[in-house]
Design an enzyme around this catalytic site. Sequence first.
Site, mmCIF file in Angstrom:
data_model
loop_
_atom_site.group_PDB
_atom_site.id
_atom_site.type_symbol
_atom_site.label_atom_id
_atom_site.label_comp_id
_atom_site.label_asym_id
_atom_site.label_seq_id
_atom_site.Cartn_x
_atom_site.Cartn_y
_atom_site.Cartn_z
ATOM 1 N N LEU A 67 0.829 -1.223 0.000
ATOM 2 C CA LEU A 67 0.000 0.000 0.000
ATOM 3 C C LEU A 67 0.858 1.266 0.000
ATOM 4 O O LEU A 67 0.336 2.375 -0.099
ATOM 5 C CB LEU A 67 -0.968 -0.020 1.190
ATOM 6 C CG LEU A 67 -1.934 -1.219 1.217
ATOM 7 C CD1 LEU A 67 -2.935 -1.078 2.366
ATOM 8 C CD2 LEU A 67 -2.665 -1.400 -0.096
ATOM 9 N N ASN A 98 7.506 -3.262 3.511
ATOM 10 C CA ASN A 98 8.615 -2.581 2.821
ATOM 11 C C ASN A 98 8.249 -1.156 2.413
ATOM 12 O O ASN A 98 8.345 -0.765 1.259
ATOM 13 C CB ASN A 98 9.100 -3.389 1.615
ATOM 14 C CG ASN A 98 8.043 -3.558 0.535
ATOM 15 O OD1 ASN A 98 6.850 -3.439 0.800
ATOM 16 N ND2 ASN A 98 8.481 -3.841 -0.678
ATOM 17 N N HIS A 185 9.658 -14.414 1.067
ATOM 18 C CA HIS A 185 9.905 -14.135 -0.360
ATOM 19 C C HIS A 185 11.119 -14.984 -0.736
ATOM 20 O O HIS A 185 12.261 -14.624 -0.446
ATOM 21 C CB HIS A 185 10.179 -12.633 -0.539
ATOM 22 C CG HIS A 185 10.628 -12.244 -1.910
ATOM 23 N ND1 HIS A 185 9.933 -11.370 -2.703
ATOM 24 C CD2 HIS A 185 11.716 -12.606 -2.631
ATOM 25 C CE1 HIS A 185 10.572 -11.211 -3.858
ATOM 26 N NE2 HIS A 185 11.668 -11.947 -3.828
ATOM 27 N N ASN A 285 8.208 -9.885 -9.687
ATOM 28 C CA ASN A 285 9.165 -10.721 -8.965
ATOM 29 C C ASN A 285 8.430 -11.625 -7.975
ATOM 30 O O ASN A 285 7.782 -11.109 -7.061
ATOM 31 C CB ASN A 285 10.158 -9.827 -8.206
ATOM 32 C CG ASN A 285 11.316 -10.631 -7.649
ATOM 33 O OD1 ASN A 285 11.501 -11.792 -8.002
ATOM 34 N ND2 ASN A 285 12.094 -10.017 -6.767
ATOM 35 N N ASP A 312 -0.300 -9.682 -4.272
ATOM 36 C CA ASP A 312 0.979 -8.968 -4.448
ATOM 37 C C ASP A 312 0.761 -7.647 -5.214
ATOM 38 O O ASP A 312 1.595 -7.240 -6.034
ATOM 39 C CB ASP A 312 2.034 -9.848 -5.129
ATOM 40 C CG ASP A 312 3.450 -9.307 -4.937
ATOM 41 O OD1 ASP A 312 3.630 -8.277 -4.243
ATOM 42 O OD2 ASP A 312 4.395 -9.922 -5.483
HETATM 43 ZN ZN LIG Z 1 7.805 -10.767 -2.852
#
Ligand SMILES: [Zn+2]
Length: 442
Positions: A67, A98, A185, A285, A312
């Site tokens: 977001l 992140n 991840h 990714n 995602d």
């Molecule tokens: Zn990721």
Amino acid sequence: MSATETRETGALLRGVRLLGARGADVLIRDGVIARVGTIRTAPGQVQDIDADGLVLLPGLVDLHAHLREPGREDAETVASGSAAAAMGGFTAVLAMANTTPVTDTAEAAEHVLALGQAAGLVDVQPVGAVTMGLAGEQLAELGLMARSRAQVRVFSDDGRCVGDARVMRRALEYVKPFDGVISQHAQDPALADGRACSHEGELSGRLGLPGWPGIAEEVVVVRDVMLARHTGSRVHVAHVSTAGTVEVLRWAKAQGIAVTAEVTPHHLALGTDLLAGYDPVFKVNPPLRPDADRQALRDALADGTIDAVATDHAPHARHDKEHAFVDAAFGMLGLETALSVVAEVMVRPGLLDWAGVARVMSQAPARIARLAGHGHDLEVGSPATLTLVDPDAVVTVDAALSQSRSRNNPWHGGTYHGAVVGTFLRGTCTSYRGQLRPKEIS
Ligand SMILES: [Zn+2]
């Protein structure tokens, strides 16, 4: 269920198909499902909604969205992302850590929670970082985040892999007492570094793009399921992209290891061949994979080896995305289109029925994130946190109509069978037929 006379106020969904099965009338009152059955009311007492043939699901839950607030409000805010989520049928969204600053403290997590409450469209549940600053070295304030008002249960350095096995082991041990989960991840940087951006194969060679081989994901997943077994703690694999990872998950689940996994709509629907035009909208990714991987992902979602669909959702400003392919940012939008894409690639070919969609887009993600109040059964007394779907709608995606602040939308112009009609959060209609917070619904 007998016919009943009622003199109640609220909203009445007439003739709705619960999880796609039997038709019934559903009365929403005081934020909960108050009645299910055949309900006769005098006109005017309730907002009467002709939902004949529409499918009712528990509100959708997204385990994985970016977001961008705080820090990149030019790309998305918690409010604009919440609006996109409500339009997409979501009632809860896990907001990835992140951001700038990173969500690695209790204060940062409570800030994101408060932004979500202020927007008031979906429950925005912060994901906590695993390590301080996503640097992969020192554990973040996992316990303080868990005990904060945000009650963080999902932790992830998403965007980066927790590459150090010792750090991953410590994190798993740390979150176990409060039933947390580490969402990984999976990308071994020695096998796929930061520039890797295309599935490694004949096409990446021909296009001259740095390859991102599936083995870079699989070796991390193998390690992590063994760490989960060793610690007795929960690990979750973010955005599974390869058939090899599916094999590992199938084995791990058969051993009773506490591993769960998600797949994105784009890894289910879109293939490597789209990269041939060097359009950075398809740069993501992990990268889009070949047909054989996509088929394995669909089968794994259908049989429960992959537990959940997660978007995602990764909005980017034009100046970050509109570059030569190798220099563009990773990621694509997903919140507003996820249900339609899943309907197209899973429901239409018969791989999932609507009860299956409820499982992978609501019940399983709510359970993985330990979100009370989401993913419940559609019965009297449950929160009226609901998604209304038209299974027969044919929609063509128009990026210009998006609530997102960004336009990196790979679905633009695509036509899908099945669409969200409305979303209810504890009885309040947050979106209905393309309108946010509608005044009237009918
Ligand atoms: Zn990721």
